[in-house]
Design an enzyme around this catalytic site. Sequence first.
Site, PDB file in Angstrom:
ATOM      1  N   HIS A 143      46.707  39.059  29.110  1.00  0.00           N
ATOM      2  CA  HIS A 143      48.069  39.510  28.786  1.00  0.00           C
ATOM      3  C   HIS A 143      48.661  40.163  30.036  1.00  0.00           C
ATOM      4  O   HIS A 143      48.145  41.168  30.522  1.00  0.00           O
ATOM      5  CB  HIS A 143      48.017  40.521  27.635  1.00  0.00           C
ATOM      6  N   TYR A 187      57.945  43.468  16.431  1.00  0.00           N
ATOM      7  CA  TYR A 187      57.274  43.528  17.735  1.00  0.00           C
ATOM      8  C   TYR A 187      55.802  43.222  17.526  1.00  0.00           C
ATOM      9  O   TYR A 187      55.159  43.761  16.615  1.00  0.00           O
ATOM     10  CB  TYR A 187      57.465  44.899  18.363  1.00  0.00           C
ATOM     11  N   HIS A 213      46.022  50.939  26.481  1.00  0.00           N
ATOM     12  CA  HIS A 213      46.256  51.380  27.850  1.00  0.00           C
ATOM     13  C   HIS A 213      46.743  52.824  27.917  1.00  0.00           C
ATOM     14  O   HIS A 213      47.256  53.386  26.958  1.00  0.00           O
ATOM     15  CB  HIS A 213      47.251  50.453  28.559  1.00  0.00           C
TER      16      HIS A 213
END
Length: 433
Positions: free
Chosen positions: A289, A347, A332
Amino acid sequence: MERSTLSYLHGFGNEHETEALPGALPQGQFSPQSCPYKLYAEQLSTTAFTAPRAQNRRSWLYRLRPSVVMGEYLSVDPGGIRTAPDPEGVPLPNLLRWDPLPIGQAPQDFIEGLVSIATNGDAAAQMGMGIHVYRADRGMGRRAFYSADGEWLLIPQQGVLRIESEMGRLTLAPGQIGVIPRGVKFRIELEQGPIRGYVCENYGAPLCLPERGPVGANGFANDRDFEYPHAWFEEIDAPHQLICKFAGRLYQAAMAHSPFDVVAWTGNSAPYRYDLSRFNVMNTVSFDHPDPSIFTVLTSPSDTCGVANLDFVIFPPRWMVAENTFRPPWYHRNLMSEFMGLIKGRYDAKGEGFEPGGMSLHNCMTPHGPEAAVFEQATQAQLAPERYQDTLAFMLESRYAFAPTAFAMASEHRQADYLSCWAGLNKHFDGKL
């Protein structure tokens, strides 16, 4: 009386010239001893006079009266509008999310319906931004507004609005954005209401197109797709109100005429519009990604190369084809602080609870990523080319941590149980490959 044409000028940051009456633009110089139609010449500079040519933003306006013909500014109640540094706001490491804010029951125009959600940086130092939500069910009429604190990026989510500015008119619908330079007077009218959306007030360097780097000459946003208004003016001698946002406060001055009296203009600082569907998405065709920076539409650079004051990033319809890959965003922690909004659809990294008109805030180094249900689905999915359709989300990234406003923290629309969406992330480790 109002006069205009319906054409638009194209090209991001280009020098444009436009006139609502033939011959209104002086030829050969900007400020002749006597302008055509006995107009006044006025320069609007939204960068320093001495800014390098490539970054310099200024326009010459030819108007019925100079802007200085007005009453004295008097302080007025700022309502829900806040500016950095906000004495009531404290940057937090907590993950925050809000449901869509409803449009008020009492009639309100664009300015009356503005409320600030978060700020960062320092407007006086020309760094950082403010993030607001607008809601309105009526137009501004004979009220005009400008911000001396920063340029305004408008992101519609519901309804269709019309920006009427000194330099012309632009309509905005969901899926489009509009940018109004610092100091430009405007009002918001309703083409199709009620309206709701987001505002990013950029205190820093004016928004510009990001560099493409190894992508090369094509891809991302193309400057030809940015639209600027044709000159338009009103010749109305009747009382108007001019509201100014200056150093975090609101002021109001009386005017005996319309401030929208610019008959012609030339330059490269003016309101503009961009259709987000024209963004040429770059994405992986192999594995992993990629970083969200590949979706940057506009950026406000800081004094540190590669570390933005503000990045405006979108997540539009696109193909996902990565093989042997966890396709949603990875978990992250990062330097940049992230504010997200959803214009339509869903989303891909979020499940239930992130609705169109909603918002989330993940500050610097706070861990975040796909919710538990999204993780389970993504790790078990049969990977095949997949079209992400009917979706549009955006992110405002900044090197400065966001301080949510007192209103945002106390709002009944803040999701107090936001963290629970990660509660199902259990340990799967068994010591075996």
